[in-house]
Design a protein around this motif. Structure first.
Motif, short mmCIF file in Angstrom:
data_model
loop_
_atom_site.label_atom_id
_atom_site.label_comp_id
_atom_site.label_asym_id
_atom_site.label_seq_id
_atom_site.Cartn_x
_atom_site.Cartn_y
_atom_site.Cartn_z
N THR A 78 17.67 -15.00 8.81
CA THR A 78 16.57 -14.06 8.63
C THR A 78 15.59 -14.15 9.81
O THR A 78 15.58 -15.13 10.54
N PHE A 79 14.80 -13.10 9.92
CA PHE A 79 13.62 -13.11 10.79
C PHE A 79 12.44 -12.76 9.90
O PHE A 79 12.54 -11.86 9.05
N VAL A 80 11.33 -13.44 10.10
CA VAL A 80 10.09 -13.12 9.40
C VAL A 80 9.08 -12.69 10.45
O VAL A 80 8.83 -13.40 11.42
N THR A 81 8.53 -11.49 10.25
CA THR A 81 7.57 -10.92 11.18
C THR A 81 6.26 -10.70 10.44
O THR A 81 6.25 -10.13 9.34
N LEU A 82 5.16 -11.14 11.04
CA LEU A 82 3.83 -10.99 10.46
C LEU A 82 3.00 -10.05 11.31
O LEU A 82 2.98 -10.17 12.54
N THR A 83 2.32 -9.12 10.66
CA THR A 83 1.36 -8.26 11.36
C THR A 83 0.04 -8.30 10.60
O THR A 83 0.02 -8.44 9.38
N VAL A 84 -1.04 -8.19 11.35
CA VAL A 84 -2.38 -8.11 10.79
C VAL A 84 -3.04 -6.91 11.45
O VAL A 84 -3.12 -6.84 12.67
N ALA A 85 -3.50 -5.96 10.63
CA ALA A 85 -4.12 -4.73 11.14
C ALA A 85 -3.21 -4.04 12.15
O ALA A 85 -3.67 -3.55 13.17
N GLY A 86 -1.91 -4.03 11.87
CA GLY A 86 -0.94 -3.37 12.74
C GLY A 86 -0.57 -4.12 14.00
O GLY A 86 0.26 -3.66 14.77
N GLU A 87 -1.17 -5.29 14.22
CA GLU A 87 -0.89 -6.08 15.42
C GLU A 87 0.05 -7.24 15.08
O GLU A 87 -0.16 -7.94 14.09
N LEU A 88 1.05 -7.44 15.92
CA LEU A 88 1.98 -8.53 15.73
C LEU A 88 1.25 -9.87 15.78
O LEU A 88 0.45 -10.11 16.69
N ARG A 89 1.52 -10.74 14.79
CA ARG A 89 0.89 -12.07 14.75
C ARG A 89 1.91 -13.20 14.71
O ARG A 89 1.56 -14.36 14.73
N GLY A 90 3.19 -12.85 14.62
CA GLY A 90 4.23 -13.86 14.62
C GLY A 90 5.56 -13.25 14.25
O GLY A 90 5.62 -12.34 13.43
N SER A 91 6.61 -13.75 14.88
CA SER A 91 7.96 -13.31 14.55
C SER A 91 8.91 -14.42 14.94
O SER A 91 9.06 -14.75 16.12
N VAL A 92 9.53 -15.02 13.93
CA VAL A 92 10.43 -16.15 14.15
C VAL A 92 11.64 -15.96 13.24
O VAL A 92 11.50 -15.50 12.11
N GLY A 93 12.79 -16.33 13.77
CA GLY A 93 13.97 -16.18 12.95
C GLY A 93 15.13 -17.03 13.40
O GLY A 93 15.02 -17.83 14.33
N SER A 94 16.23 -16.82 12.72
CA SER A 94 17.47 -17.55 12.96
C SER A 94 18.54 -16.57 13.40
O SER A 94 18.65 -15.48 12.86
N MET A 95 19.33 -17.00 14.38
CA MET A 95 20.44 -16.17 14.84
C MET A 95 21.75 -16.58 14.16
O MET A 95 22.71 -15.82 14.19
N ARG A 96 21.77 -17.76 13.58
CA ARG A 96 22.99 -18.24 12.94
C ARG A 96 22.71 -18.61 11.49
O ARG A 96 21.61 -19.02 11.15
N ARG A 97 23.73 -18.51 10.67
CA ARG A 97 23.65 -18.85 9.25
C ARG A 97 23.93 -20.34 9.07
O ARG A 97 25.06 -20.73 8.83
N THR A 98 22.89 -21.15 9.18
CA THR A 98 23.07 -22.60 9.11
C THR A 98 22.51 -23.22 7.83
O THR A 98 22.71 -24.40 7.60
N ARG A 99 21.78 -22.43 7.04
CA ARG A 99 21.18 -22.97 5.81
C ARG A 99 21.14 -21.85 4.77
O ARG A 99 21.41 -20.69 5.07
#
Length: 188
Positions: A42-63
């Motif tokens: 998965t990737f989890v992306t956070l926005t606040v007031a339409g502005e990107l505040r974080g986006s982190v994820g996994s490219m492989r299915r390891t868990r």
């Protein structure tokens, strides 16, 4: 295509994980849905007031899918590219969870061959250079609408000089199912 019940569960787990990390609630608790125990990326992306505040994820299915979204949600609120998410920003945040399909490697001989195979507005793309891999999710086509721009952004993200041909590199494509906290319904 994932079970339609998975998206709202992933969003709930992401929100609970961040709240717990910020000291605002109990630890996230997967509800026993069988899909949450399967391996997932998965990737989890956070926005606040339409502005990107974080986006982190996994490219492989390891868990497990549950463990992956929880870990990525916590990492997204600490994404070093942005100010650390605090309780006030969290209260105004929108969370997006993207569940990656199994990647499909792309066979190409040169950069022109790779560019011909990219499907704008559809493909998420992984680029591998040695032990390092980078990716751009499919929604990035909105900002990088031509394959040349998309590939250039991948190369830049990987620290590969733009003038270096992609010969010797590997690439894979994938689709995603995406859910946002504004409606909980699949966005793609």
């Amino acid at each position: 295509m994932p079970d339609t019940d998975v998206g709202p569960r992933l969003l709930r787990l992401a929100r609970e994980a961040i709240a717990h990390h910020l000291g605002l609630g109990p630890a996230p608790s997967p509800d026993g849905h069988p899909a949450l125990a399967e391996r997932g990326a998965t990737f989890v992306t956070l926005t606040v007031a339409g502005e990107l505040r974080g986006s982190v994820g996994s490219m492989r299915r390891t868990r497990s899918l549950a463990a992956d979204v929880i870990a990525n949600a916590i990492a997204a609120c600490q994404d070093p590219r942005f100010p650390v998410l605090d309780a006030a920003a969290f209260a105004q945040s929108e969370i997006e969870v993207s569940l990656l399909d199994e990647p499909e490697f792309i066979d190409f001989a040169d950069e022109a061959g790779l560019l011909r195979q990219l499907r704008p507005q559809q493909d998420g793309v992984m680029l591998f250079a040695g032990c390092r891999g980078v990716t751009l999710l499919p929604h990035m086509w909105a900002q990088l609408p031509r394959p040349e721009l998309f590939l250039a952004a991948l190369k830049e993200k990987a620290g590969i000089p733009l003038e270096r041909p992609v010969d010797g590199l590997m690439a894979a494509r994938y689709g995603v199912s995406t859910w946002r906290t504004d409606d909980g319904k699949p966005a793609s």
